[in-house]
Write a protein that holds these residues in place. Structure first.
Motif, PDB file in Angstrom:
ATOM      1  N   ASN A 223      -9.587   9.475  33.411  1.00 37.83           N
ATOM      2  CA  ASN A 223     -10.502   9.654  32.280  1.00 37.83           C
ATOM      3  C   ASN A 223      -9.929  10.626  31.263  1.00 37.83           C
ATOM      4  O   ASN A 223      -8.799  11.090  31.382  1.00 37.83           O
ATOM      5  CB  ASN A 223     -11.899  10.044  32.769  1.00 37.83           C
ATOM      6  N   LYS A 224     -10.749  10.952  30.277  1.00 33.66           N
ATOM      7  CA  LYS A 224     -10.262  11.758  29.154  1.00 33.66           C
ATOM      8  C   LYS A 224      -9.737  13.115  29.614  1.00 33.66           C
ATOM      9  O   LYS A 224      -8.800  13.670  29.039  1.00 33.66           O
ATOM     10  CB  LYS A 224     -11.407  11.958  28.154  1.00 33.66           C
ATOM     11  N   SER A 225     -10.352  13.660  30.681  1.00 27.15           N
ATOM     12  CA  SER A 225      -9.960  14.986  31.152  1.00 27.15           C
ATOM     13  C   SER A 225      -8.756  14.937  32.074  1.00 27.15           C
ATOM     14  O   SER A 225      -8.364  15.958  32.630  1.00 27.15           O
ATOM     15  CB  SER A 225     -11.125  15.637  31.887  1.00 27.15           C
TER      16      SER A 225
ATOM     17  N   SER B   2     -20.296   7.602  39.636  1.00 30.24           N
ATOM     18  CA  SER B   2     -19.337   8.166  38.687  1.00 30.24           C
ATOM     19  C   SER B   2     -19.559   7.600  37.296  1.00 30.24           C
ATOM     20  O   SER B   2     -19.322   8.266  36.289  1.00 30.24           O
ATOM     21  CB  SER B   2     -17.898   7.907  39.153  1.00 30.24           C
ATOM     22  N   ALA B   3     -20.038   6.343  37.213  1.00 30.49           N
ATOM     23  CA  ALA B   3     -20.306   5.763  35.901  1.00 30.49           C
ATOM     24  C   ALA B   3     -21.552   6.380  35.276  1.00 30.49           C
ATOM     25  O   ALA B   3     -21.608   6.607  34.065  1.00 30.49           O
ATOM     26  CB  ALA B   3     -20.469   4.255  36.023  1.00 30.49           C
ATOM     27  N   ALA B   4     -22.562   6.687  36.128  1.00 31.95           N
ATOM     28  CA  ALA B   4     -23.798   7.273  35.604  1.00 31.95           C
ATOM     29  C   ALA B   4     -23.527   8.631  34.962  1.00 31.95           C
ATOM     30  O   ALA B   4     -24.189   9.027  34.005  1.00 31.95           O
ATOM     31  CB  ALA B   4     -24.828   7.408  36.718  1.00 31.95           C
TER      32      ALA B   4
ATOM     33  N   PRO C 253     -15.708  15.421  32.784  1.00 34.10           N
ATOM     34  CA  PRO C 253     -14.478  15.354  33.608  1.00 34.10           C
ATOM     35  C   PRO C 253     -14.636  14.596  34.917  1.00 34.10           C
ATOM     36  O   PRO C 253     -13.645  14.198  35.523  1.00 34.10           O
ATOM     37  CB  PRO C 253     -14.135  16.828  33.857  1.00 34.10           C
ATOM     38  N   GLU C 254     -15.877  14.390  35.371  1.00 33.41           N
ATOM     39  CA  GLU C 254     -16.067  13.703  36.655  1.00 33.41           C
ATOM     40  C   GLU C 254     -16.476  12.239  36.477  1.00 33.41           C
ATOM     41  O   GLU C 254     -16.707  11.536  37.449  1.00 33.41           O
ATOM     42  CB  GLU C 254     -17.158  14.413  37.470  1.00 33.41           C
ATOM     43  N   ALA C 255     -16.600  11.781  35.226  1.00 32.49           N
ATOM     44  CA  ALA C 255     -17.216  10.473  34.981  1.00 32.49           C
ATOM     45  C   ALA C 255     -16.187   9.350  34.860  1.00 32.49           C
ATOM     46  O   ALA C 255     -15.060   9.562  34.408  1.00 32.49           O
ATOM     47  CB  ALA C 255     -18.054  10.522  33.714  1.00 32.49           C
TER      48      ALA C 255
END
Lengths: 364, 321
Positions: free
Chosen positions: A262-264, A274-276, A298-300
């Motif tokens: 992901n972005k982080s 994780s999507a929620a 960061p966790e998504a």
């Protein structure tokens, strides 16, 4: 030969006539209770009676159809039919007024909004019903867990990374022996809300991506397959294939899914949880048109999106609007269990409250 | 009173006239009805063409003939060109014909000769007609789940050993031009077989008898007398088959890979006009709809050209006869 043709023609006529008569009969049957129903509604309390028809997005179609049939089991007076004809066709029919509600995976566009307000002298109403995620599904013999960095998946969709043992993919998967097979990229050939979600993310995440985002785009590489089922069939047949499908579909069919960066910079496996997280902390605007191309959480898991119902501000038939309110209310309440079961991501409590409030304000 | 009983047996002059009037009336009504039917077909065709043209007009104005020679299909930027689809349509149909014509004409000859007793030939002919009744989506599924997995190893061998030929220059994909053409060939061969067989069976028996009497062998009779004599019917069947192959939508959309590219390799994915329309029409808006219908118009023109060519060829050969 010629006789056969003639007899088929006659058969078509007969069939056509039968269909026409059948529809006419159905029409009169379903009309009857709705005209006489208004008095009985008040007397019997919850015993609503109306038939609603909707059309649109295929992405949430399994969930909608489940909801409407489950709701019908509890409230046999309310019949909701949903045609999954695609978001574009759903919006068209909604604008033309041929359905009771539309459904779309993309928020309504400004030009469509203008068309609507020109025709109905009111603003269109869109409310999110659920959300979902899009995943990279793949088949690679001997590899079950695949991690893809941004560089990897951008390279694959742009056509820059061509084989599975590319150093960039190796770097993200140090513990996996990757074969030197060619990567065959599979994308949707039909216009689709899934493609909209996917390309919206790719456009935001990949600096080298030039094809933009939309329901169908000009893919630099790969082969096109029709529908989620077409993609799934092609991936399962081709060793070394990778493509994108909605999470619910991949889960249902047991297709391997890749974890992506992901972005982080964290590699996140696609799960409903994780999507929620991608929706957490996002403020949903007044018209509910929230698009999250690339979440900062960061966790998504990053490829997610909402899907909307398109409603009219007021309905002529009081039964219809009551039934519609009841169905939406139920779907966002008891119906949420089915959303999770089918692999969709239920909406947050706060958002559900806002949607219910908006729908309750519909005029009859 | 006598006259009455007479009249019952023999119609009088005015009654005859009345009958004549009635049958004239029935004839007239029948004629008008058939004329209306015939005219309605033409009307429907013109109506469809007109509507297609009207909806396609924005795209025609925007792209003109550039549409036919450019290769981009980009709904995001609203840039449309369909050379890859025209190429894919023509090449897949030609490849299909290349396989279906020898097969179809061969089977037609076999079924029209007395190699096998009629009790066996009739069921074969019946099965071939059944082949034509299978829905194209079933052909598509058969292609995906049966044909492709079966031929993939063979195609792999072709690529590895004959890769220097441009036709086999890319590694075989599960969705590609060749499998599509093979399925199309199976789909169109019943048309070729049944029409060619009808033609061969209906040739005057004197032709065969004369040829055999002159000392020709059976093969010479078939190749030099019967086939040339039935050529117009056979070519007509091939052209009908070509029309079906050009317009086939479902099987092509499922099998061809829908990739917007022109590759010399028949093992690579491609795209056809019909598959493009089937794929994108549902979700298209604005100029994309116009462009898709422009593409449909072009497909109609191609099919029309094929049919006109068929007419010309058939007339040519009939004059030779």
């Amino acid at each position: 030969m010629s006789f056969k043709v003639r007899s088929t023609g006659r058969l078509t006529w007969v069939l056509g006539l039968m269909v026409a008569l059948g529809t006419a009969a159905c029409g009169s049957v379903s009309d009857a209770p709705s005209t006489s129903g208004s008095s009985s509604t008040e007397s019997s309390g919850g015993g609503l009676s109306a038939s609603l028809s909707g059309a649109g997005a295929s992405f949430p179609a399994p969930l909608y159809q489940r909801w409407f049939s489950e709701y019908n089991k509890e409230n046999s007076g309310v019949q909701v039919s949903y045609q999954s004809v695609g978001s574009g066709a759903g919006v068209e029919q909604y604008l033309a007024g041929t359905v009771d509600f539309g459904a779309s995976d993309a928020p309504i566009k400004d030009e469509e909004r203008k068309k609507f307000s020109d025709k109905y002298q009111a603003e269109p109403i869109q409310v999110p019903m659920t959300s979902g995620s899009v995943v990279f599904a793949f088949k690679l013999d001997g590899v079950d867990d695949l991690k893809l960095s941004r560089e990897d998946y951008c390279g694959i969709v742009e056509g820059k990374i061509k084989t599975w043992d590319d150093p960039a993919i190796k770097k993200a998967n140090p513990d996996v022996t990757l074969p030197s097979k060619p990567i065959s990229w599979v994308h949707r050939s039909d216009g689709s809300g899934t493609t909209f979600l996917f390309t919206t993310h790719i456009e935001a995440a990949c600096p080298g991506w030039s094809a933009g985002s939309g329901k169908s785009v000009e893919w630099p590489v790969g082969t096109g397959a029709k529908g989620n089922e077409g993609i799934a069939a092609q991936i399962q047949q081709t060793d070394g294939a990778i493509g994108y499908v909605e999470f619910a579909y991949a889960k249902e069919n047991g297709i391997s899914m890749a974890a992506i960066e992901n972005k982080s910079g964290k590699i996140i496996a696609p799960t409903p949880e994780s999507a929620a997280l991608a929706f957490q902390g996002e403020t949903v605007p007044e018209d509910f048109a929230l698009v999250i191309p690339d979440t900062a959480n960061p966790e998504a898991y990053p490829i997610v999106g909402l899907t909307w119902l398109l409603l009219y501000p007021s309905y002529e038939d009081a039964n219809k609007v009551q039934a519609l309110k009841a169905v939406v209310d139920w779907s966002l309440g008891d119906g949420q269990a089915f959303a999770e079961e089918l692999g969709y991501i239920p909406l947050e409590e706060g958002l559900i409250a806002r949607v219910k409030e908006k729908v309750a304000a519909l005029g009859g | 009173m006598d006259a009455l009983s007479d009249k019952a047996n023999q119609p009088s002059q005015p009654q005859l006239a009345q009958n004549r009037d009635f049958s004239w009336f029935v004839n007239r009504v029948f004629y008008v009805m058939t004329a209306v039917s015939a005219a309605s077909i033409a009307l429907i065709l013109f109506w469809i063409t007109f509507q297609l043209f009207r909806t396609a007009l924005p795209a025609i104005q925007e792209f003109g003939f550039q549409f036919l020679v450019t290769t981009r299909w980009n709904p995001v930027e609203n840039l449309y060109g369909m050379l890859p689809q025209i190429y894919g349509t023509v090449v897949s149909a030609m490849l299909a014909l290349l396989m279906a014509v020898p097969l179809g004409v061969g089977v037609a000859i076999f079924l029209s000769e007395d190699f096998l007793p009629i009790q066996i030939r009739t069921p074969i002919a019946f099965m071939i007609e059944l082949l034509a009744a299978i829905p194209s989506v079933v052909y598509g599924l058969w292609g995906i789940f049966v044909l492709v997995p079966t031929i993939l190893p063979v195609l792999g061998w072709f690529h590895e050993n004959l890769g220097w030929i441009p036709l086999f220059s890319s590694s075989p994909q599960t969705r590609a031009m060749l499998p599509t053409a093979m399925v199309l060939a199976v789909m169109i061969s019943p048309i070729i077989i049944s029409l060619s067989r009808d033609t061969l069976v209906s040739l005057p028996p004197q032709l065969r008898a004369g040829s055999l009497a002159l000392g020709a062998t059976r093969w010479e009779t078939i190749l030099k007398v019967l086939l040339p004599a039935g050529l117009s019917g056979i070519i007509g069947s091939v052209m009908l088959a070509l029309g079906r192959a050009l317009g086939e939508t479902m099987a092509a959309a499922m099998l061809i890979g829908n990739a917007n590219q022109i590759k010399s390799s028949i093992l690579a994915p491609a795209s056809t006009i019909a598959s493009l329309i089937a794929n994108q029409f549902a979700e298209a808006t604005g100029l994309q709809v116009a462009s898709l219908l422009y593409a449909a118009l072009i497909l109609m023109v191609i099919t029309l050209a094929v049919n006109m060519l068929a007419e010309v060829i058939i007339n040519r050969f009939q004059q030779v006869e």
